[in-house]
Design an enzyme around this catalytic site. Sequence first.
Site, PDB file in Angstrom:
ATOM      1  CG  HIS A  91      -1.910  -1.036   1.191  1.00  0.00           C
ATOM      2  ND1 HIS A  91      -3.129  -1.082   0.654  1.00  0.00           N
ATOM      3  CD2 HIS A  91      -1.920  -2.235   1.582  1.00  0.00           C
ATOM      4  CE1 HIS A  91      -3.978  -2.196   0.856  1.00  0.00           C
ATOM      5  NE2 HIS A  91      -3.116  -3.039   1.455  1.00  0.00           N
ATOM      6  CG  ASN A 107      -7.929  -4.143   1.169  1.00  0.00           C
ATOM      7  OD1 ASN A 107      -7.140  -3.247   1.321  1.00  0.00           O
ATOM      8  ND2 ASN A 107      -7.185  -5.540   1.113  1.00  0.00           N
TER       9      ASN A 107
HETATM   10 FE1  HDE Z   1      -2.178  -4.724   5.424  1.00  0.00          FE
HETATM   11  N1  HDE Z   1      -0.658  -4.071   5.953  1.00  0.00           N
HETATM   12  N2  HDE Z   1      -1.599  -6.680   6.007  1.00  0.00           N
HETATM   13  N3  HDE Z   1      -4.103  -5.674   4.673  1.00  0.00           N
HETATM   14  N4  HDE Z   1      -2.720  -3.053   4.674  1.00  0.00           N
HETATM   15  C1  HDE Z   1      -0.140  -2.699   5.804  1.00  0.00           C
HETATM   16  O1  HDE Z   1       0.876  -1.425   7.559  1.00  0.00           O
HETATM   17  C2  HDE Z   1      -0.454  -6.935   6.621  1.00  0.00           C
HETATM   18  C3  HDE Z   1      -4.329  -6.933   5.042  1.00  0.00           C
HETATM   19  C4  HDE Z   1      -4.243  -2.664   4.419  1.00  0.00           C
HETATM   20  O2  HDE Z   1      -3.245   3.600   4.039  1.00  0.00           O
HETATM   21  C5  HDE Z   1       0.947  -2.437   6.397  1.00  0.00           C
HETATM   22  O3  HDE Z   1       1.270   0.636   7.809  1.00  0.00           O
HETATM   23  C6  HDE Z   1      -0.535  -8.182   6.887  1.00  0.00           C
HETATM   24  C7  HDE Z   1      -5.975  -7.211   4.754  1.00  0.00           C
HETATM   25  C8  HDE Z   1      -4.407  -1.242   4.106  1.00  0.00           C
HETATM   26  O4  HDE Z   1      -1.355   3.324   5.496  1.00  0.00           O
HETATM   27  C9  HDE Z   1       1.573  -4.024   7.036  1.00  0.00           C
HETATM   28  C10 HDE Z   1      -1.667  -8.913   6.474  1.00  0.00           C
HETATM   29  C11 HDE Z   1      -6.371  -5.990   4.315  1.00  0.00           C
HETATM   30  C12 HDE Z   1      -3.064  -0.721   4.357  1.00  0.00           C
HETATM   31  C13 HDE Z   1       0.393  -4.674   6.764  1.00  0.00           C
HETATM   32  C14 HDE Z   1      -2.478  -7.733   5.904  1.00  0.00           C
HETATM   33  C15 HDE Z   1      -5.314  -4.880   4.509  1.00  0.00           C
HETATM   34  C16 HDE Z   1      -2.417  -1.858   4.920  1.00  0.00           C
HETATM   35  C17 HDE Z   1       2.258  -1.814   5.494  1.00  0.00           C
HETATM   36  C18 HDE Z   1      -2.160 -10.346   6.447  1.00  0.00           C
HETATM   37  C19 HDE Z   1      -7.636  -5.427   4.185  1.00  0.00           C
HETATM   38  C20 HDE Z   1      -2.443   0.549   4.012  1.00  0.00           C
HETATM   39  C21 HDE Z   1       2.246  -0.123   5.942  1.00  0.00           C
HETATM   40  C22 HDE Z   1      -2.183 -10.709   7.785  1.00  0.00           C
HETATM   41  C23 HDE Z   1      -8.756  -5.573   5.316  1.00  0.00           C
HETATM   42  C24 HDE Z   1      -2.630   1.713   5.238  1.00  0.00           C
HETATM   43  C25 HDE Z   1       1.597  -0.330   7.101  1.00  0.00           C
HETATM   44  C26 HDE Z   1      -2.566   3.075   4.927  1.00  0.00           C
HETATM   45  C27 HDE Z   1      -0.865  -1.612   5.170  1.00  0.00           C
HETATM   46  C28 HDE Z   1       0.296  -5.753   6.950  1.00  0.00           C
HETATM   47  C29 HDE Z   1      -3.740  -7.966   4.879  1.00  0.00           C
HETATM   48  C30 HDE Z   1      -5.473  -3.585   4.230  1.00  0.00           C
HETATM   49  C31 HDE Z   1       2.977  -4.518   6.336  1.00  0.00           C
HETATM   50  C32 HDE Z   1       0.480  -8.958   7.799  1.00  0.00           C
HETATM   51  C33 HDE Z   1      -6.632  -8.349   4.773  1.00  0.00           C
HETATM   52  C34 HDE Z   1      -5.616  -0.386   3.553  1.00  0.00           C
HETATM   53  O5  HDE Z   1       1.726  -3.773   8.302  1.00  0.00           O
END
Ligand code: HDE
Length: 697
Positions: free
Chosen positions: A80, A153
């Site tokens: 993201h 999302n």
């Molecule tokens: Fe994320 N995700 N994600 N994700 N995600 C990040 O956090 C992660 C997942 C989502 O505008 C990171 O600050 C793991 C689902 C958004 O700053 C990180 C898993 C959904 C954003 C991270 C998921 C999301 C992130 C990278 C699986 C929808 C952007 C930067 C277990 C519900 C937020 C940060 C923004 C960002 C990890 C799966 C949505 C690496 C480990 C499911 C919208 O922490």
Amino acid sequence: MPKSKEEPKGSKLSASAGGETHQVASGPDARLTTNHGVPVSDNQNSLKAGARGPSLLEDFVLREKIQHFDHERIPERIVHARGSAAHGYFELTTSLAKYTRAKVLTEVGKRTEVFTRFSTVAGGAGSVDTPRDVRGFAVKLYTVEGNWDLVGNNIPVFFIQDAIKFPDLIHAVKMEADRGYPQAASAHDTFWDFIGLMPEATHMIMWAMSDRTLPRSLRMMKGFGVNTFRLLNDKDEATFVKFHWRPKLGTQSTCWDEAVKIAGADPDYHRRDLFDAIDIGAFPEWEFGVQLLSQEEADALPFDILDATKLIPEELYPIQVVGRMVLDRNPMNFFAETEQAAFLPTNMPPGIDVSEDPLLQGRLFSYQDTQLSRLGTVNFHQIPINQAKGCPFQNMQRDGHMQMQAPAGRANYEPNSLGQAGEDGGPREDPQGGFRTAAIAADGAKVRLRAETFADHYSQARLFFRSQTEIEQAHLASALVFELSKVTFAHVRERVLANLQNVDADLAKRVADGLNVALPKASAPAVAPSEMAPSPALRIVGKYPPSLKGRAVGVLVTDGADGTVVANVKAAAEAEGASVKIVAPKIGGVKLKDGKLLAADGQLAGSPSVIFDAVALVLSEAGCAELMKESAATDFVSNAFVHLKAIGFTAEAQALLDKAGVVPDDGVIDLKAGAEAFLPPARTRQWAREPGVRVLA
Ligand code: HDE
């Protein structure tokens, strides 16, 4: 940080991103200083030994400036990375007090400040806005009981069921490890290799290959919490909840070919669209809704509510709309706000709680952790955009890099008896008002297992595909053909096709035909897919709102054009809330038939029709003759046609229409019938035109 009560004359407090302010001089007193306040006399020349001599180490002004510049970048988000955001508010319209004690969901009419960031997933921060990709939809609500970050999302399900697979998924989709490409694209070997080996991703693949991953605008996307959460009421009774955002402008998408061309025409298409809309006061708005289920209702579902690859059909559990979100203020500084915003799924006020969804459980660790490498300090919560603005925050945590606060007093531990709570003794825990966790029994043996209730990977993929209109099914199948055509390993394509057989035999055949390869046998599913009643709620086509509101109309004009026709089209489209842009061969505008000058908003070569939802060609005969020699003009028209847009025209434009291959249909409107006739086709896409202009799978 204490604010100065008295502002020095000629200075102001720089508007803050959430709390902290610093004084900046304005007006005639606005003089340049170093970071430490020393006035700078010369910002053009470094200090040298003689006019042509070497620079001197002594030049602290130069060194400070260059050193700060050297460290301007922070690591981009690992996923993201590319995003844009806006401020606004959330307003509750119906109380959920029966289910939760969170004030943000019980105080009807109260406005809570929000900061919402939209993003793509795979591309780097400098990639384009319109790849085929899932979009992030992260909302930070500054509630009176602490920040609530609903980090969702634009698709209600996810690729994987367990957080332990997330690094693999992301490695597979991002640039390939040896060559460093492709950027922001899933159409490559490693992604499809992983997907073929992970049948649980199949449902998400249906969504990812649908037009949902080609949003027309960030203002026209749904948002979903994806994971299942819990609400807890004042008796600590728990209810499962799925969170939803629904755009007032409806869910709208572009065509694939169009999205690819937009990437060239305007890599910042979505971010510009959001910024511009807010700038002119066309504030985007979403309804906020919930699906609520008791434990018994969840247990009766044919799938597991803890499995993030499944959705709850709206037809089974309708979305109850209980609030709205309006984005009405652009960030003042992209870096300070959008880039430094840290969203944490662990940010929840009392009354909201997590579920045991193993994907969510991993997320609870990841986001806090990633901020340490991105923002570099455990004190990132003090950055204004991340601060809890709706209420004070205070505890016994101290010090660390970039500490911005100076907590007074000696009590930095608890319990203590140095004084009363709130005074010399510092803050105390609040058993009543504080965050409490749902008392869910958890006493299983320690195992590394996937629950059997997670084993059905195909029923909902089938549900999604079969719920689509024919047009959407064709787009989905064609997207699979496109992506798999970029795969160079035959065995990878074959494995994906074998999995698709379990979704729908017709889909698998269409994709195999599109690739011109033999259809392999179906892979053996862990659980045979079952039929579910189609869910019309999963469609986009046929649901565009009957209005041009929030959309863009491009009017191509030449010297000698009829100004009355231009004015009529503009007035009619603007009356519906569209923004109308005049496109001319030269940016200086054109001289109309009546001799008046008409200013241009864009020059033809830089304003292709892909950036508009509908176009009108108001030309003179001589102007049309000139445009016949200009490929940007033919492209303008032919692209509008193949991207299924309404084309209004004056008779003088006929030769250009013919050259661009436009075949008359309901969406090609002679403007002599009046500008009103142009509106109905302009409100939607000409889906019926598609089979004539594109071979779909
Ligand atoms: Fe994320 N995700 N994600 N994700 N995600 C990040 O956090 C992660 C997942 C989502 O505008 C990171 O600050 C793991 C689902 C958004 O700053 C990180 C898993 C959904 C954003 C991270 C998921 C999301 C992130 C990278 C699986 C929808 C952007 C930067 C277990 C519900 C937020 C940060 C923004 C960002 C990890 C799966 C949505 C690496 C480990 C499911 C919208 O922490």
